[in-house]
Design a protein around this motif. Structure first.
Motif, PDB file in Angstrom:
ATOM      1  N   PRO A  94       0.805  -1.328   0.107  1.00 47.17           N
ATOM      2  CA  PRO A  94       0.209   0.061  -0.063  1.00 47.17           C
ATOM      3  C   PRO A  94       0.773   1.360  -0.099  1.00 47.17           C
ATOM      4  O   PRO A  94       0.755   2.058   0.970  1.00 47.17           O
ATOM      5  CB  PRO A  94      -0.728  -0.227   1.479  1.00 47.17           C
ATOM      6  N   ASN A  95       1.588   1.350  -0.912  1.00 41.80           N
ATOM      7  CA  ASN A  95       2.840   2.419  -1.050  1.00 41.80           C
ATOM      8  C   ASN A  95       2.138   3.999  -0.864  1.00 41.80           C
ATOM      9  O   ASN A  95       2.756   4.525  -0.243  1.00 41.80           O
ATOM     10  CB  ASN A  95       3.603   2.247  -2.346  1.00 41.80           C
ATOM     11  N   GLU A  96       0.895   4.134  -1.549  1.00 37.41           N
ATOM     12  CA  GLU A  96       0.620   5.568  -1.656  1.00 37.41           C
ATOM     13  C   GLU A  96       0.084   5.845  -0.091  1.00 37.41           C
ATOM     14  O   GLU A  96       0.192   7.046   0.426  1.00 37.41           O
ATOM     15  CB  GLU A  96      -0.820   5.777  -2.735  1.00 37.41           C
ATOM     16  N   LEU A  97      -0.684   5.016   0.592  1.00 35.15           N
ATOM     17  CA  LEU A  97      -1.034   5.120   1.890  1.00 35.15           C
ATOM     18  C   LEU A  97      -0.102   5.263   2.884  1.00 35.15           C
ATOM     19  O   LEU A  97       0.027   6.097   3.570  1.00 35.15           O
ATOM     20  CB  LEU A  97      -2.071   3.905   2.390  1.00 35.15           C
ATOM     21  N   ILE A  98       1.178   4.535   2.690  1.00 36.67           N
ATOM     22  CA  ILE A  98       2.250   4.493   3.468  1.00 36.67           C
ATOM     23  C   ILE A  98       3.126   6.154   3.560  1.00 36.67           C
ATOM     24  O   ILE A  98       3.265   6.702   4.548  1.00 36.67           O
ATOM     25  CB  ILE A  98       3.276   3.395   3.442  1.00 36.67           C
ATOM     26  N   SER A  99       3.027   6.270   2.143  1.00 37.41           N
ATOM     27  CA  SER A  99       3.712   7.653   1.928  1.00 37.41           C
ATOM     28  C   SER A  99       2.857   8.843   2.579  1.00 37.41           C
ATOM     29  O   SER A  99       3.286   9.681   3.199  1.00 37.41           O
ATOM     30  CB  SER A  99       3.719   7.912   0.449  1.00 37.41           C
ATOM     31  N   LYS A 100       1.688   8.871   2.523  1.00 33.56           N
ATOM     32  CA  LYS A 100       0.676   9.817   3.073  1.00 33.56           C
ATOM     33  C   LYS A 100       0.854   9.803   4.456  1.00 33.56           C
ATOM     34  O   LYS A 100       0.916  11.083   5.114  1.00 33.56           O
ATOM     35  CB  LYS A 100      -0.701   9.532   2.594  1.00 33.56           C
ATOM     36  N   VAL A 101       0.825   8.922   5.152  1.00 39.59           N
ATOM     37  CA  VAL A 101       0.876   8.694   6.664  1.00 39.59           C
ATOM     38  C   VAL A 101       2.175   9.039   7.237  1.00 39.59           C
ATOM     39  O   VAL A 101       2.361  10.086   8.017  1.00 39.59           O
ATOM     40  CB  VAL A 101       0.473   7.224   7.234  1.00 39.59           C
ATOM     41  N   TYR A 102       3.206   8.754   6.542  1.00 40.97           N
ATOM     42  CA  TYR A 102       4.592   8.915   7.046  1.00 40.97           C
ATOM     43  C   TYR A 102       5.510  10.179   6.548  1.00 40.97           C
ATOM     44  O   TYR A 102       6.118  10.594   7.107  1.00 40.97           O
ATOM     45  CB  TYR A 102       5.644   7.781   6.931  1.00 40.97           C
ATOM     46  N   GLY A 103       4.486  10.768   5.574  1.00 40.53           N
ATOM     47  CA  GLY A 103       4.742  11.947   5.120  1.00 40.53           C
ATOM     48  C   GLY A 103       4.557  13.147   6.131  1.00 40.53           C
ATOM     49  O   GLY A 103       4.960  14.191   6.196  1.00 40.53           O
ATOM     50  N   ASN A 104       3.729  12.860   7.037  1.00 44.76           N
ATOM     51  CA  ASN A 104       3.424  13.570   8.361  1.00 44.76           C
ATOM     52  C   ASN A 104       4.190  13.477   9.458  1.00 44.76           C
ATOM     53  O   ASN A 104       4.021  14.222  10.297  1.00 44.76           O
ATOM     54  CB  ASN A 104       1.999  13.447   8.638  1.00 44.76           C
ATOM     55  N   MET A 105       4.992  12.806   9.405  1.00 40.49           N
ATOM     56  CA  MET A 105       6.095  12.417  10.678  1.00 40.49           C
ATOM     57  C   MET A 105       6.770  13.933  10.874  1.00 40.49           C
ATOM     58  O   MET A 105       7.351  14.520   9.951  1.00 40.49           O
ATOM     59  CB  MET A 105       6.989  11.292  10.156  1.00 40.49           C
ATOM     60  N   GLY A 106       6.704  14.156  12.082  1.00 43.72           N
ATOM     61  CA  GLY A 106       7.388  15.695  12.706  1.00 43.72           C
ATOM     62  C   GLY A 106       6.620  16.709  12.384  1.00 43.72           C
ATOM     63  O   GLY A 106       7.013  17.661  12.659  1.00 43.72           O
ATOM     64  N   LYS A 423      -8.124  16.369   7.839  1.00 39.24           N
ATOM     65  CA  LYS A 423      -8.936  17.926   7.845  1.00 39.24           C
ATOM     66  C   LYS A 423      -9.028  18.502   9.198  1.00 39.24           C
ATOM     67  O   LYS A 423      -9.112  19.542   9.144  1.00 39.24           O
ATOM     68  CB  LYS A 423     -10.047  17.709   6.905  1.00 39.24           C
ATOM     69  N   GLN A 424      -9.271  17.460  10.184  1.00 43.92           N
ATOM     70  CA  GLN A 424      -9.391  18.009  11.426  1.00 43.92           C
ATOM     71  C   GLN A 424      -7.888  18.005  12.279  1.00 43.92           C
ATOM     72  O   GLN A 424      -8.008  18.215  13.502  1.00 43.92           O
ATOM     73  CB  GLN A 424     -10.436  16.941  12.305  1.00 43.92           C
ATOM     74  N   GLY A 425      -6.811  17.887  11.696  1.00 41.29           N
ATOM     75  CA  GLY A 425      -5.655  18.009  12.247  1.00 41.29           C
ATOM     76  C   GLY A 425      -5.171  16.620  13.103  1.00 41.29           C
ATOM     77  O   GLY A 425      -4.610  16.646  14.038  1.00 41.29           O
ATOM     78  N   ILE A 426      -5.781  15.568  12.485  1.00 39.88           N
ATOM     79  CA  ILE A 426      -5.535  13.943  13.235  1.00 39.88           C
ATOM     80  C   ILE A 426      -5.263  13.328  12.286  1.00 39.88           C
ATOM     81  O   ILE A 426      -5.768  13.027  11.009  1.00 39.88           O
ATOM     82  CB  ILE A 426      -6.941  13.788  13.841  1.00 39.88           C
ATOM     83  N   CYS A 427      -4.048  12.508  12.444  1.00 36.04           N
ATOM     84  CA  CYS A 427      -3.231  11.728  11.740  1.00 36.04           C
ATOM     85  C   CYS A 427      -3.540  10.279  12.382  1.00 36.04           C
ATOM     86  O   CYS A 427      -3.000  10.059  13.586  1.00 36.04           O
ATOM     87  CB  CYS A 427      -1.979  12.087  11.480  1.00 36.04           C
ATOM     88  N   ILE A 428      -4.034   9.110  11.576  1.00 41.18           N
ATOM     89  CA  ILE A 428      -4.287   7.826  12.147  1.00 41.18           C
ATOM     90  C   ILE A 428      -3.179   6.903  11.194  1.00 41.18           C
ATOM     91  O   ILE A 428      -2.811   7.481  10.125  1.00 41.18           O
ATOM     92  CB  ILE A 428      -5.388   7.497  12.218  1.00 41.18           C
ATOM     93  N   ALA A 429      -3.092   5.865  11.561  1.00 44.04           N
ATOM     94  CA  ALA A 429      -2.393   4.858  10.600  1.00 44.04           C
ATOM     95  C   ALA A 429      -3.521   3.670  10.408  1.00 44.04           C
ATOM     96  O   ALA A 429      -3.838   2.914  11.004  1.00 44.04           O
ATOM     97  CB  ALA A 429      -1.243   3.953  11.460  1.00 44.04           C
ATOM     98  N   PRO A 430      -4.005   3.810   9.125  1.00 44.79           N
ATOM     99  CA  PRO A 430      -4.882   2.736   8.692  1.00 44.79           C
ATOM    100  C   PRO A 430      -4.655   1.447   8.728  1.00 44.79           C
ATOM    101  O   PRO A 430      -3.219   1.203   8.311  1.00 44.79           O
ATOM    102  CB  PRO A 430      -5.229   3.283   7.196  1.00 44.79           C
ATOM    103  N   GLY A 431      -5.357   0.411   8.938  1.00 43.66           N
ATOM    104  CA  GLY A 431      -4.941  -0.878   9.009  1.00 43.66           C
ATOM    105  C   GLY A 431      -4.364  -1.482   7.639  1.00 43.66           C
ATOM    106  O   GLY A 431      -3.526  -2.384   7.821  1.00 43.66           O
ATOM    107  N   ARG A 432      -4.747  -0.986   6.772  1.00 44.95           N
ATOM    108  CA  ARG A 432      -3.983  -1.621   5.665  1.00 44.95           C
ATOM    109  C   ARG A 432      -2.632  -1.420   5.220  1.00 44.95           C
ATOM    110  O   ARG A 432      -1.949  -2.104   4.375  1.00 44.95           O
ATOM    111  CB  ARG A 432      -4.893  -0.825   4.307  1.00 44.95           C
TER     112      ARG A 432
END
Length: 470
Positions: A94-106, A423-432
């Motif tokens: 799930p490369n696109e999903l991983i990139s989106k989530v970890y792109g918010n690190m920091g 959009k609400q300033g919350i970042c989660i890690a989806p199970g996929r």
């Protein structure tokens, strides 16, 4: 067996029964006298067991009636089922999903439930700064010189000393320092695999491990995993003919937070050694236990040097320092050769600073506080989830670590929930993210290593409301 060890063993056994659902809310526990009789212990030791369980808010005492399992919020939340991945090796990243989530690190503008690391507010930053200054003064050439290939001697010695707590009995010469635990795991895989080899992992599994193995040309075999006790041993036995390497996180893995019982660890080590299959053990969360005693590692049962034990301080002390290590057993020379090729040396100042922090006892004091804080967080998360999340929500029962696995009803897609939450300033890690197969789309991982506050509680409430609309 010492009284302290016996007391810890009895208390941990009851903890597992409660968190695993064997003992239900309101169930009456054996009396103090009955506990003495069953285990051959003194009254004081039995009372100490109950005091420890009360301190963890797992039981309540009722005058003239005895001890009962507490009616904690998590008891309203069912436990996720054992995972059932396909028995076929897969590489559907799930490369696109991983990139989106970890792109918010920091990203300090987001509430990062998505990153499994302790918040800086929970770390001894001022003390660490002093250790950095001290290391610069003490090291040869101010820390600009190369370290020995195996790494900082003082750090390796302290890791070896600390291994006694989980039965490791390591020597400083058994260890090689690395740039964090993932660097240790990476060196292990590179030393052991060739393109086309099959690596067996738990399912769900940390996405970094999946991506690393695929980048080396490996096939991934995801194995059924219990949310409390970890890898299903029978599934491993059936898969043995197809496995070349086994890579496990037995203590508080991410995202489930499961912990393999000692007898399972012992059995896995013996089984893999018999079939000449190396075991890479990622023990990055082992020091973050919620009970009274650190769990053993698979390495404690390794008699043939077949277990490559990896660890770091990234989840306990300083994620950005990138200080890790590996006890590679009989594969040490291969590891050293690869380290020389890929990095030559580890960062001198960071290793020295961490070694001094451990040597002075500051690390153990910090760990005690951090464990209490994260365990309190876990209970606070459960209360919020029970109150605000959709009906039918299930949660894991971590006995340590930084991860809480949340499973919604099948109609909720957490990849879509991610888009709403961000959009609400919350970042989660989806199970996929945690699989290479089409599963866990209705699940997510939440980090419980954030500082608890009214604002964090509100963010969980927002997340729950979004899930109800998803």
């Amino acid at each position: 067996m010492s009284r302290d060890f016996l007391y810890n063993e009895i208390a941990n056994g009851i903890v597992i029964q409660i968190t695993g659902g064997v003992l239900q809310p309101g169930d009456k526990l054996p009396s103090v006298r009955m506990l003495c009789k069953e285990h051959g212990i003194s009254m004081n030791t039995a009372k100490r067991v109950f005091l420890e369980l009360e301190a963890q808010s797992l039981i309540d005492s009722k005058p003239q009636s005895g001890y009962f399992v507490s009616r904690l919020p998590y008891q309203k939340l069912p436990l996720p089922e054992v995972s059932r991945p396909s028995s076929l090796a897969n590489s559907n990243e799930p490369n696109e999903l991983i990139s989106k989530v970890y792109g918010n690190m920091g990203n300090s503008g987001l509430t990062l439930f998505s990153i499994s690391a302790p918040s800086g507010e929970l770390l001894p930053l001022a003390k660490l700064k002093k250790e950095i200054v001290h290391a610069t003064r003490e090291l040869r050439e101010g820390g600009t010189a190369y370290e020995p290939l195996q790494g900082n001697v003082k750090l390796r010695r302290m890791i070896a000393v600390r291994s006694l707590a989980w039965g490791g009995n390591l020597h400083e010469n058994d260890l090689v320092t690395t740039g964090g635990a993932m660097n240790a795991v990476s060196l292990c895989l590179m030393a052991l695999v060739k393109p086309g080899d099959t690596v067996a992992v738990e399912s769900p599994c940390y996405p970094g491990i999946l991506q690393l193995a695929i980048s080396l040309g490996c096939k991934i075999l995801e194995l059924p995993t219990h949310p409390v006790t970890g890898l299903e041993i029978d599934a491993l036995k059936e898969a043995l003919p197809r496995i070349d390497i086994c890579l496990l996180v037995p203590n508080f893995n991410t995202p489930l937070g499961s912990c393999m019982p000692d007898e399972h660890k012992k059995g896995v080590v013996a089984l893999l050694a018999k079939h000449h299959i190396p075991l890479i053990e990622d023990d990055i969360y082992g020091d973050l236990y919620f009970g009274t005693q650190r769990p053993k590692c698979c390495k404690a049962f390794d008699k043939e040097g077949n277990v490559l034990w990896c660890g770091s301080v990234s989840k306990t002390l300083a994620p950005g320092y990138r200080v890790g290590w590996v006890a590679p057993g009989k594969y040490k020379e291969k590891l050293l050769k690869l380290k020389l090729i890929h990095s030559i040396s580890s960062p001198s100042i960071m290793q020295e600073a961490v070694a001094n922090f451990v040597t002075t006892g500051k690390y153990e004091n910090h760990l005690r506080q951090l464990r209490r804080t994260v365990e309190d967080n876990y209970q606070n998360y459960l209360r919020a989830i029970a109150q605000y999340f959709p009906e039918g929500t299930k949660t894991s029962r971590p006995q340590g670590g930084l991860s809480l696995w949340v499973e919604f009803n099948k109609g909720i897609d957490t990849a879509k929930l991610y888009d709403l939450a961000i959009k609400q300033g919350i970042c989660i890690a989806p199970g996929r993210m945690f699989t290479l197969q089409d599963q866990f789309e209705n699940c997510m991982r939440l980090c419980i290593g954030l500082r608890w506050s009214d604002e964090l509680k509100f963010k969980l409430k927002q997340l729950g409301n979004l899930a109800k609309m998803a």
